[in-house]
Write a protein that holds these residues in place. Structure first.
Motif, mmCIF file in Angstrom:
data_model
loop_
_atom_site.group_PDB
_atom_site.id
_atom_site.type_symbol
_atom_site.label_atom_id
_atom_site.label_comp_id
_atom_site.label_asym_id
_atom_site.label_seq_id
_atom_site.Cartn_x
_atom_site.Cartn_y
_atom_site.Cartn_z
ATOM 1 N N VAL A 186 0.860 -1.183 0.000
ATOM 2 C CA VAL A 186 0.000 0.000 0.000
ATOM 3 C C VAL A 186 0.893 1.227 0.000
ATOM 4 O O VAL A 186 1.687 1.435 0.918
ATOM 5 C CB VAL A 186 -0.936 -0.012 1.223
ATOM 6 N N PRO B 166 0.293 5.284 2.660
ATOM 7 C CA PRO B 166 -0.960 5.113 3.407
ATOM 8 C C PRO B 166 -1.263 6.326 4.282
ATOM 9 O O PRO B 166 -0.347 6.978 4.808
ATOM 10 C CB PRO B 166 -0.695 3.877 4.266
ATOM 11 N N GLY C 245 -4.424 3.839 7.153
ATOM 12 C CA GLY C 245 -3.742 2.764 6.442
ATOM 13 C C GLY C 245 -4.146 2.623 4.996
ATOM 14 O O GLY C 245 -3.768 1.662 4.331
ATOM 15 N N VAL C 246 -4.903 3.584 4.471
ATOM 16 C CA VAL C 246 -5.400 3.518 3.094
ATOM 17 C C VAL C 246 -4.450 4.233 2.148
ATOM 18 O O VAL C 246 -4.026 5.367 2.395
ATOM 19 C CB VAL C 246 -6.807 4.139 2.989
ATOM 20 N N LYS D 109 -6.390 -1.123 1.797
ATOM 21 C CA LYS D 109 -5.553 -1.320 2.981
ATOM 22 C C LYS D 109 -5.521 -2.805 3.302
ATOM 23 O O LYS D 109 -6.315 -3.590 2.780
ATOM 24 C CB LYS D 109 -6.120 -0.544 4.172
#
Length: 524
Positions: A372, A375, A379-380, A417
């Protein structure tokens, strides 16, 4: 399943499977009221013969297009082209003539196999260049009738050789050509086999074969375990196909899965059995909590509409609602969300019967890595992929290829995520992100899913409309009170959201949204 990882090209895999499962049915299909079948051994022989005919009729590495509805002949052409060291170009049978011709030209195909109803495309293609040739799928037997059954394939493709060029569906732009090697496809298929038992089962192919879900998990992943692929006749013939083939699993897109789930409840209401079904579900849920699972028995009449043997459905292409996943599970059928993109062959992650988590698209396949990128606090970030399944670049689009890769990682354009157990969650699409004037970023997809949980909302798009978050909706035409209930339901949804995510404008449509041929809504 056996260890087929050494078979890194399609013809080697087909040979291994023909040797292991010779008389077992590889394909079944309906013709009128009759069910026809072809064994692994017979199919490999026919594919080998047609491959030799193609090798004689086309130059090395030629591109061979296939345009038509799902059929045995379609599959035979695909396998023969790929195993002859040529490149298969599967085209969407729902494309308008002009679009099909544009993709044929872009692909560089010199031979077109075409089905019933595509004579105009075939004629225009053949007239476009002196080297072009069109062959009707109905005339396929005559195309190689004079070829004696060969002992071997005309060549031995290597894992890195180009197997297929598929075209993206183009929800926000023009379709791009995605070249995929033998190993791009097979690494994905074999990884999928290691996630779920697909040995000696019956699978119903519902989605069009040009769709990469059908191409890889729906077709190639079925071979190593000796399963039988039943060739469906499309959505309109689905109820009869379910009844005749009695499949144990199938591959679907969310629109189809959710439509099937709604139909179960519509049928119960029409038969006056809605309350009975709800009581039975509560009873079943209670029994399961104490370790007694009677779903297959309690809901056998409901499951009969799916053929009676359905265990699971792999669902990809877009997000499927939690209500659909939970609802089918309560009835005894597991919806297994998966995530993929054509550029990754298409598999990236998949849920399995043993490992699935609500809201997740499963765990990452062992043929690739996922990270990812950048983030946020939750956490995205953008999902990046590298591995054996990842393509090398777009067809004749160098700038798009450069933009798509960072240090060998493919940028999917999807936001997501991972949790601490490695389950992957898709939260939106980078291109669809709404950037507000206060600097906040809002993904429309979660908002759309909330609205789709309202049983009268059939389709919805959420987007930025002059600084407001707008929801454009197509409501159930059979529910006369839907529009009147929407403001109250929307208020309840907004109360659960941060102020900056709230929907402040609604637009009601009188018709369905325009869609791609893979049933994805075309975004503005």
């Amino acid at each position: 399943m056996g260890n087929y990882d050494k078979n890194r090209a399609v013809n080697a895999l087909l040979d291994s499977c023909a040797e292991a499962y010779g008389p077992r049915d590889i394909f079944r299909w309906r013709t009128g009221e009759d069910v026809l079948a072809k064994s692994y051994a017979a199919f490999a022989g026919e594919a080998r013969t047609l491959a030799c005919a193609l090798a004689a009729a086309t130059p090395p590495k030629a591109r061979i297009a296939i345009l038509g509805e799902n059929s045995y002949a379609w599959l035979l052409c695909w396998f023969a082209a790929v195993c002859a060291g040529r490149t298969a170009v599967p085209l969407d049978a729902a494309l308008p003539t002009a679009d099909a011709l544009a993709l044929l030209q872009k692909s560089g195909a010199v031979l077109l196999f075409f089905g019933t109803g595509y004579n105009d495309v075939a004629a225009d293609f053949a007239a476009a260049a002196p080297q072009n040739r069109s062959v009707a799928l109905a005339d396929l037997p005559a195309f190689f009738a004079e070829i004696p059954a060969p002992a071997d394939w005309p060549c031995a493709p290597q894992p890195e050789d180009l197997a297929a060029i598929v075209f993206t569906s183009g929800t926000t732009g023009e379709p791009k050509g995605v070249p995929l090697s033998h190993w791009n496809l097979l690494s994905t298929a074999l990884s999928g086999c290691r996630c779920e038992d697909m040995a000696n089962h019956t699978m119903l192919a519902v989605l069009p074969f040009h769709h990469t879900i059908s191409l890889t998990p729906g077709m190639l992943a079925q071979l190593p375990g000796g399963s039988t692929v039943c060739i469906g006749g499309g959505i309109k013939r689905l109820p009869k196909d379910m009844e005749v083939f009695r499949p144990e699993y199938t591959m679907v897109v969310p629109l189809l899965a959710e439509g099937m789930y709604r139909k179960i409840w519509d049928t119960a209401r029409k038969q006056g059995k809605e309350q009975l079904l709800r009581r039975m579900l509560r009873l079943s849920d209670g029994l399961r909590r104490v370790g007694i699972d009677l779903r297959r028995r309690l809901f056998r009449n409901v499951l009969a509409a799916l053929g009676g043997e359905m265990i699971w459905m792999l669902c990809g292409g877009a997000a499927v609602s939690d209500d659909c996943v939970t609802g089918f599970s309560r009835l005894g059928v597991e919806i297994l969300p998966a995530y993929g993109i054509s550029e990754c062959g298409p598999g990236i992650s998949v849920s399995s019967l043993a490992k699935h988590r609500l809201g997740s698209v499963g765990q990452v396949l062992d043929c690739c890595e996922v990270r990812v990128d950048a983030p946020d606090a939750d956490g995205v970030g953008e999902i990046l992929v590298r591995g054996d399944n990842v393509f090398g670049g777009y067809l004749e689009e160098e700038a798009a290829t450069q933009d798509a890769f960072t240090d060998g990682w493919f940028r999917t354009g999807d936001l997501g995520k991972r949790d601490r157990d490695g389950y992957l969650y898709i939260t939106g699409r980078l291109k669809n992100l709404i950037i507000l004037s206060n600097g906040k970023n809002v993904s429309p997809e979660p908002l759309e899913q909330r609205l789709l949980e309202l049983d009268y909302v059939k389709e919805v798009l959420v987007y930025d409309d002059a600084g407001e978050i707008a929801a454009e909706l197509y409501l159930d035409e059979t529910d006369p009170g839907a529009a009147a209930r929407l403001p109250t339901d929307l208020l309840a949804i907004n109360r659960q959201l941060p102020a900056y995510e709230r929907i402040t404008k609604t637009i009601l449509r009188e018709t369905e949204f325009p869609k791609t041929t893979t049933k994805k809504i075309k975004r503005k």
